[in-house]
Design an enzyme around this catalytic site. Structure first.
Site, PDB file in Angstrom:
ATOM      1  N   LYS A 216       0.838  -1.222   0.000  1.00 54.91           N
ATOM      2  CA  LYS A 216       0.000   0.000   0.000  1.00 54.91           C
ATOM      3  C   LYS A 216       0.861   1.255   0.000  1.00 54.91           C
ATOM      4  O   LYS A 216       0.670   2.154  -0.813  1.00 54.91           O
ATOM      5  CB  LYS A 216      -0.916   0.037   1.230  1.00 54.91           C
ATOM      6  CG  LYS A 216      -2.016  -0.965   1.269  1.00 54.91           C
ATOM      7  CD  LYS A 216      -2.959  -0.699   2.427  1.00 54.91           C
ATOM      8  CE  LYS A 216      -2.272  -0.800   3.779  1.00 54.91           C
ATOM      9  NZ  LYS A 216      -1.755  -2.136   4.083  1.00 54.91           N
ATOM     10  N   GLU A 241       2.136   6.040  10.180  1.00 53.54           N
ATOM     11  CA  GLU A 241       2.834   4.785  10.446  1.00 53.54           C
ATOM     12  C   GLU A 241       4.348   4.936  10.314  1.00 53.54           C
ATOM     13  O   GLU A 241       5.098   4.524  11.193  1.00 53.54           O
ATOM     14  CB  GLU A 241       2.345   3.699   9.487  1.00 53.54           C
ATOM     15  CG  GLU A 241       2.952   2.334   9.779  1.00 53.54           C
ATOM     16  CD  GLU A 241       2.397   1.261   8.869  1.00 53.54           C
ATOM     17  OE1 GLU A 241       2.238   0.124   9.347  1.00 53.54           O
ATOM     18  OE2 GLU A 241       2.112   1.550   7.691  1.00 53.54           O
ATOM     19  N   GLN A 363      -6.457  -0.866   6.125  1.00 54.30           N
ATOM     20  CA  GLN A 363      -6.160  -2.287   6.320  1.00 54.30           C
ATOM     21  C   GLN A 363      -7.380  -3.136   5.966  1.00 54.30           C
ATOM     22  O   GLN A 363      -8.513  -2.659   5.997  1.00 54.30           O
ATOM     23  CB  GLN A 363      -5.790  -2.548   7.781  1.00 54.30           C
ATOM     24  CG  GLN A 363      -4.494  -1.885   8.209  1.00 54.30           C
ATOM     25  CD  GLN A 363      -3.267  -2.681   7.765  1.00 54.30           C
ATOM     26  OE1 GLN A 363      -3.326  -3.439   6.806  1.00 54.30           O
ATOM     27  NE2 GLN A 363      -2.169  -2.496   8.467  1.00 54.30           N
ATOM     28  N   GLU A 384     -12.953  -3.277  10.159  1.00 53.61           N
ATOM     29  CA  GLU A 384     -13.569  -2.559  11.272  1.00 53.61           C
ATOM     30  C   GLU A 384     -14.804  -1.731  10.930  1.00 53.61           C
ATOM     31  O   GLU A 384     -15.469  -1.249  11.818  1.00 53.61           O
ATOM     32  CB  GLU A 384     -12.545  -1.657  11.985  1.00 53.61           C
ATOM     33  CG  GLU A 384     -11.482  -2.434  12.714  1.00 53.61           C
ATOM     34  CD  GLU A 384     -10.443  -1.545  13.360  1.00 53.61           C
ATOM     35  OE1 GLU A 384     -10.050  -1.856  14.492  1.00 53.61           O
ATOM     36  OE2 GLU A 384     -10.032  -0.564  12.740  1.00 53.61           O
ATOM     37  N   GLY A 386     -18.148  -1.161   7.846  1.00 50.49           N
ATOM     38  CA  GLY A 386     -18.794  -1.140   6.538  1.00 50.49           C
ATOM     39  C   GLY A 386     -19.012   0.280   6.065  1.00 50.49           C
ATOM     40  O   GLY A 386     -19.321   0.521   4.897  1.00 50.49           O
ATOM     41  N   ARG A 430     -17.992   5.181  -7.720  1.00 48.90           N
ATOM     42  CA  ARG A 430     -19.309   5.829  -7.691  1.00 48.90           C
ATOM     43  C   ARG A 430     -19.656   6.496  -9.024  1.00 48.90           C
ATOM     44  O   ARG A 430     -20.814   6.549  -9.420  1.00 48.90           O
ATOM     45  CB  ARG A 430     -19.342   6.872  -6.570  1.00 48.90           C
ATOM     46  CG  ARG A 430     -20.741   7.249  -6.122  1.00 48.90           C
ATOM     47  CD  ARG A 430     -20.714   8.403  -5.131  1.00 48.90           C
ATOM     48  NE  ARG A 430     -19.963   8.115  -3.923  1.00 48.90           N
ATOM     49  CZ  ARG A 430     -20.455   7.489  -2.875  1.00 48.90           C
ATOM     50  NH1 ARG A 430     -21.704   7.043  -2.898  1.00 48.90           N
ATOM     51  NH2 ARG A 430     -19.706   7.296  -1.798  1.00 48.90           N
TER      52      ARG A 430
END
Length: 501
Positions: A216, A241, A363, A384, A386, A430
């Site tokens: 990523k 990070e 993630q 974690e 939707g 979209r």
């Protein structure tokens, strides 16, 4: 009223303008339509005006007429008529105005006075808390941040309606730009990706997700090189990070094509050093800005982005990565999924507010590892929440079968070798089509490159584009646009400059 003993001054106010606003609404209901979205009962300084405006809003919400008599009757039903001074006070308010002209401007003045009083109140509370011995400085900073954020969200995040004329003009201008530049958004530098998205579009939230080890951050830095170093487009990275030094080290490895291990160990030949110095100078001059604030909050992000756009003219924001961000105010009853949902929603809000594309890395859950087959990620694997899938305009997965021990691709790529390759999967778009394509992955140089396929599969977008161009050229030959006639059609607007040439 706000206690101003500390300052010994009268709080900011505009009572005469408050009287004008309420009187105007009672003689002309149209005035309320102009201020209903910016004025709330609590912003009035006088308590009596708060009661009256509340009654007016109740009438408005129930689609009832608004005038001196209906407002008086509503206050009587609420038991507030005597508190405001009776009908006589309402009559006095209506006699002070002739029309509701400029009521919106006056409403903004009253709102500004209220915001000043709120800031005084917050500052007063902060001063008191600063003198308390058991005050935690970080809790205090969080408290101040939350209070200002709440004011901004409730009273200032308002947008007006836009006319269709303005919107159509903006769309046509965007089409002109696309025709001239080839893309309507910020280019990623990956040809297949840009052909599908036409570049990263303003106000879009783009989520790039994968399991750890898929690349990523490397994918992000490859885009950074394509955008900032090659195109000289200002971009900003919020790295939660990795440190800025680590990011720049990876970027240098990518640009010099010298392995990260050789750079880390300083095991460089003379030619390596020459290349490193040359490429480093190029990176130094690039309009790239890196912020490594740990546990970045939405409030901080909004402020920093606004500053970067204003001062550095930044065109793209990248965040590495979402799960390391924090909500500006997390309640004990909230779980991590709810917090990520709030963060996701606010990221989309910032993208719309600042009219800039925001790319955020994310993630994936371990469900991918436990699944059989080729282990391609799915939207349901987003970790974690939707809400990420719901809020994002584009969701992209990075998938390297080689990571799982596969030697060849499936039939989608004619069972070719997958060594040193990655698949970019657009699972949500979209405003466009879904698709997937391959990139070359050079692990030791922290780099993704465009992949030249031996058996290319044409993208639907490319086919449609070619067809549209052919149709347009045929149309030009058979029916030339009349330069002196009506040029208000979409095609004549887009190609007017070309015809004039």
């Amino acid at each position: 009223m706000i206690n101003n003993e500390i300052l010994g001054k009268v709080p900011p106010q505009a009572v005469d303008i408050e009287e004008f606003i309420i009187g105007s609404i009672m003689i002309d209901k149209k005035g309320l339509d102009e201020v209903i979205s910016i004025i709330f009962p609590e912003i009035f300084y006088k308590k009596e005006h708060q009661y009256i405006y509340t009654a007016i809003r109740n009438l408005y919400n129930n689609s009832n007429p608004i005038d001196l008599y209906t407002v008086s009757n509503e206050l009587r039903k609420e038991g507030k008529l005597d508190l405001i001074g009776g009908e006589l006070y309402l009559i006095e308010l209506t006699q002070k105005v002739i029309s509701s002209a400029h009521i919106e401007y006056h409403g903004k003045i009253v709102l500004q006075k209220f915001l000043l009083r709120e800031l005084i109140k917050i500052s007063s509370d902060l001063i008191k808390k600063c003198y308390e011995h058991n005050t935690d400085i970080f809790d205090l900073l969080n408290y101040a941040e939350n209070k200002i954020f709440e004011i901004n969200q409730k009273y200032l995040m308002k947008k007006k309606y836009e006319s269709t004329e303005d919107l159509v003009n903006r769309v046509i201008e965007k089409i002109r730009t696309t025709k001239n530049k080839g893309l309507s958004g910020v280019p990623s530098g990956f040809h297949k990706l840009d052909s599908i998205t036409s570049g990263w579009q303003n106000s879009d939230l783009i989520v790039i997700a994968s399991r750890p080890g898929m690349g990523k951050t490397t994918f992000m830095l490859s885009m950074v090189a394509n955008i900032s170093l090659k195109k000289n487009i200002p971009i900003a990275i919020f790295s939660l990070e990795m440190s800025p030094v680590q990011l720049i080290t990876k970027l240098i490895s990518s640009e010099t094509k010298i392995s990260s291990e050789k750079i880390r160990k300083a095991n460089l030949s003379r030619s390596d050093w020459e290349c490193l110095i040359e490429k480093s100078e190029k990176i130094k001059r690039s309009p790239l800005y890196i912020n490594d604030t740990p546990s970045l909050s939405i409030f901080d992000l909004r402020a920093k982005c606004r500053n970067l756009i204003s001062k550095k003219k930044v065109k793209l924001i990248l965040i590495d990565y979402m799960q390391l961000m924090r909500n500006h105010h997390t309640y004990r009853s909230q779980n991590r999924e709810q917090e990520i949902s709030i963060i996701s929603r606010n990221l989309k809000s910032i993208a719309k507010e600042l009219d800039i594309p925001i790319i955020v890395l994310s993630q994936l859950s371990r469900a991918v590892e436990n699944r059989g087959g080729n282990k391609r990620p799915l939207l349901s694997d987003l970790r974690e929440s939707g809400a990420i899938e719901q809020d994002a305009d584009i969701v992209i997965f990075i998938y390297r079968p080689e990571y799982y021990g596969f030697k060849i691709w499936d039939s989608d790529y004619h069972n070719e070798s997958c060594n040193g390759q990655a698949e970019v999967i657009i699972s949500k778009h979209r405003n466009g089509s879904l698709n997937k394509f391959r990139l070359q992955f050079i692990a030791d140089q922290s780099r993704f490159e465009n992949f030249k396929e031996t058996n290319p599969v044409p993208l639907d977008w490319e086919e449609d584009y070619k067809k549209n161009v052919i149709d347009y050229e045929n149309n030009r030959l058979n029916n030339k646009i009349n330069k002196n006639g009506d040029n208000n059609t979409l095609f004549s607007s887009i190609f007017l400059d070309e015809e004039n040439e």
